[in-house]
Design an enzyme around this catalytic site. Sequence first.
Site, PDB file in Angstrom:
ATOM      1  N   TYR A 224      27.721  43.715  40.737  1.00 59.11           N
ATOM      2  CA  TYR A 224      28.132  42.689  41.700  1.00 59.11           C
ATOM      3  C   TYR A 224      26.931  41.953  42.285  1.00 59.11           C
ATOM      4  O   TYR A 224      27.035  40.793  42.661  1.00 59.11           O
ATOM      5  CB  TYR A 224      28.891  43.333  42.867  1.00 59.11           C
TER       6      TYR A 224
ATOM      7  N   ASP B 185      36.643  56.082  31.648  1.00 64.12           N
ATOM      8  CA  ASP B 185      37.833  55.823  30.817  1.00 64.12           C
ATOM      9  C   ASP B 185      38.806  56.994  30.914  1.00 64.12           C
ATOM     10  O   ASP B 185      40.021  56.809  31.091  1.00 64.12           O
ATOM     11  CB  ASP B 185      37.457  55.487  29.358  1.00 64.12           C
TER      12      ASP B 185
ATOM     13  N   LYS C 258      29.946  56.153  33.527  1.00 63.57           N
ATOM     14  CA  LYS C 258      30.011  55.912  32.079  1.00 63.57           C
ATOM     15  C   LYS C 258      28.652  56.343  31.513  1.00 63.57           C
ATOM     16  O   LYS C 258      27.893  55.548  30.956  1.00 63.57           O
ATOM     17  CB  LYS C 258      30.307  54.418  31.834  1.00 63.57           C
TER      18      LYS C 258
ATOM     19  N   ASP D 133      42.751  49.774  42.511  1.00 67.22           N
ATOM     20  CA  ASP D 133      43.964  48.975  42.258  1.00 67.22           C
ATOM     21  C   ASP D 133      44.929  49.801  41.392  1.00 67.22           C
ATOM     22  O   ASP D 133      46.142  49.801  41.607  1.00 67.22           O
ATOM     23  CB  ASP D 133      43.635  47.654  41.536  1.00 67.22           C
TER      24      ASP D 133
ATOM     25  N   ASP E 132      36.328  49.553  42.312  1.00 64.34           N
ATOM     26  CA  ASP E 132      37.236  48.414  42.489  1.00 64.34           C
ATOM     27  C   ASP E 132      38.453  48.565  41.582  1.00 64.34           C
ATOM     28  O   ASP E 132      39.610  48.491  42.018  1.00 64.34           O
ATOM     29  CB  ASP E 132      36.483  47.116  42.169  1.00 64.34           C
TER      30      ASP E 132
HETATM   31  C1  IPM Z   1      38.056  43.986  46.619  1.00 64.52           C
HETATM   32  C2  IPM Z   1      38.023  42.702  45.848  1.00 64.52           C
HETATM   33  C3  IPM Z   1      36.611  42.137  45.816  1.00 64.52           C
HETATM   34  C4  IPM Z   1      35.743  43.133  45.081  1.00 64.52           C
HETATM   35  C5  IPM Z   1      36.459  40.741  45.202  1.00 64.52           C
HETATM   36  C6  IPM Z   1      37.384  39.745  45.827  1.00 64.52           C
HETATM   37  C7  IPM Z   1      35.059  40.260  45.295  1.00 64.52           C
HETATM   38  O1  IPM Z   1      38.547  42.850  44.572  1.00 64.52           O
HETATM   39  O2  IPM Z   1      37.683  43.985  47.796  1.00 64.52           O
HETATM   40  O3  IPM Z   1      38.497  44.988  46.071  1.00 64.52           O
HETATM   41  O4  IPM Z   1      35.743  43.165  43.843  1.00 64.52           O
HETATM   42  O5  IPM Z   1      35.051  43.890  45.753  1.00 64.52           O
HETATM   43 MN    MN Z   2      39.503  44.761  44.279  1.00 69.92          MN
END
Ligand code: IPM
Ligand code: MN
Length: 364
Positions: free
Chosen positions: A146, A224, A191, A252, A248
């Site tokens: 990032y 993975d 990884k 999700d 990240d």
């Molecule tokens: C999060 C988001 C951010 C990240 C993006 C929007 C930059 O996905 O806060 O999880 O990847 O950190």
């Molecule tokens: Mn995110």
Amino acid sequence: MSANTSSAKIVLLPGDGIGPEVIAEAELLLRDLAGNCGIALDLQTALIGGAAIDATGEPLPDETLAVCRQADAILLGAVGGPKWSDPKAAKRPEQGLLKIRKELGLYANLRPVRVHSKLVDASPLKAEYLEGVDLMVVRELTGGSYFGEKQEGDDFASDSCSYSREEIERVVIKAGHIARERNGMLTMIDKANVLATSRLWRRITAQIMQEHFSDVHYEFMLVDAAAMYLISNPARFDVIVTENMFGDILTDEASMLVGSLGMLPSASLGTGKFGLYEPIHGSAPDIAGKGIANPFGMLASVAMMFDYSLGMKETAQHIERVLSECIESAECTQDLGGRLTTCEAGAAVRKRLLAYDHSRCANG
Ligand code: IPM
Ligand code: MN
Ligand code: NAD
């Protein structure tokens, strides 16, 4: 608390899309707590993301950063959206989010994932896989690809991923403490069969754990396989620590254990008590403006703020209990199978919160 005052200074950063919709519910909850609970709060709102680009040309205006530096805690909705997604755009809303994390030294992003028994039907997984799921992901937040050097041309692009010893040590130490307070089990996800940075993470994690956390069991897992275990055996995890991008993506994924991306809160912490609190979801352009966004991830982030930044664990627990009660009673938005709008769900939370005996929840 900020110097010379007993009121907590909180900056609200609504951002874009459903960000302002969920922040509005957080603000109403805070105002109710301030009015009825004897909690002194000083709330201020500032610009970030696409809204800030539109108003000032910058995704994180200097004024925003300045008020945030004076605060005890920050609440953030979400940033981004199609309006600002042109790949050729010079300024992107997401840059504001990355910059505020970096500038404020918020290197550890805590993302708890707890399955509510009432929500097993909201998850695409079979109920038997969800039993006993209660894990905490500690995502490194200010390093890795990032923030590495980037090149971007018409025919070539690169993102470099680097980590220093210090960056790894501090987040592993944070995760070690959290694991010690929980069930004493840490999984470091990487990884290492491909990435040099992952191999450094392994070496340093082993050193830190052996030197400082001999009471915490630790293991390494390739990302993975971890993505698979999160679905096939999520209850095996206690605390996960991992680099920025893996954290990240995996969170999700983990949100589906709980039933909706709208449910997961987060706390971004550095050294000290100061923190930034935000749901893990984005600006959800597909539902923005419809009044149907789930505000619970945002409100659970408010609970984390009371716990970590304001030292008010009881208030945090009140909010969490009330969120669970709402879920129990199906007082929730449609992503969880409920019928309430964002505003109605927020109101249901506040109504239950005010019914509590608040004599026990005031500051100090
Ligand atoms: C999060 C988001 C951010 C990240 C993006 C929007 C930059 O996905 O806060 O999880 O990847 O950190
Ligand atoms: Mn995110
Ligand atoms: P998203 O998280 O915004 O949405 C993914 C899906 O989840 C959508 O279908 C959305 O409707 C649903 N969803 C998300 N939050 C919800 C909620 N509270 N209630 C109900 N449903 C919810 O991801 P995306 O669509 O890939 O990204 C949209 C924008 O958000 C992008 O610009 C991205 O960069 C940004 N983003 C910002 C943050 C942040 O500010 N922290 C986090 C992730 C993505």
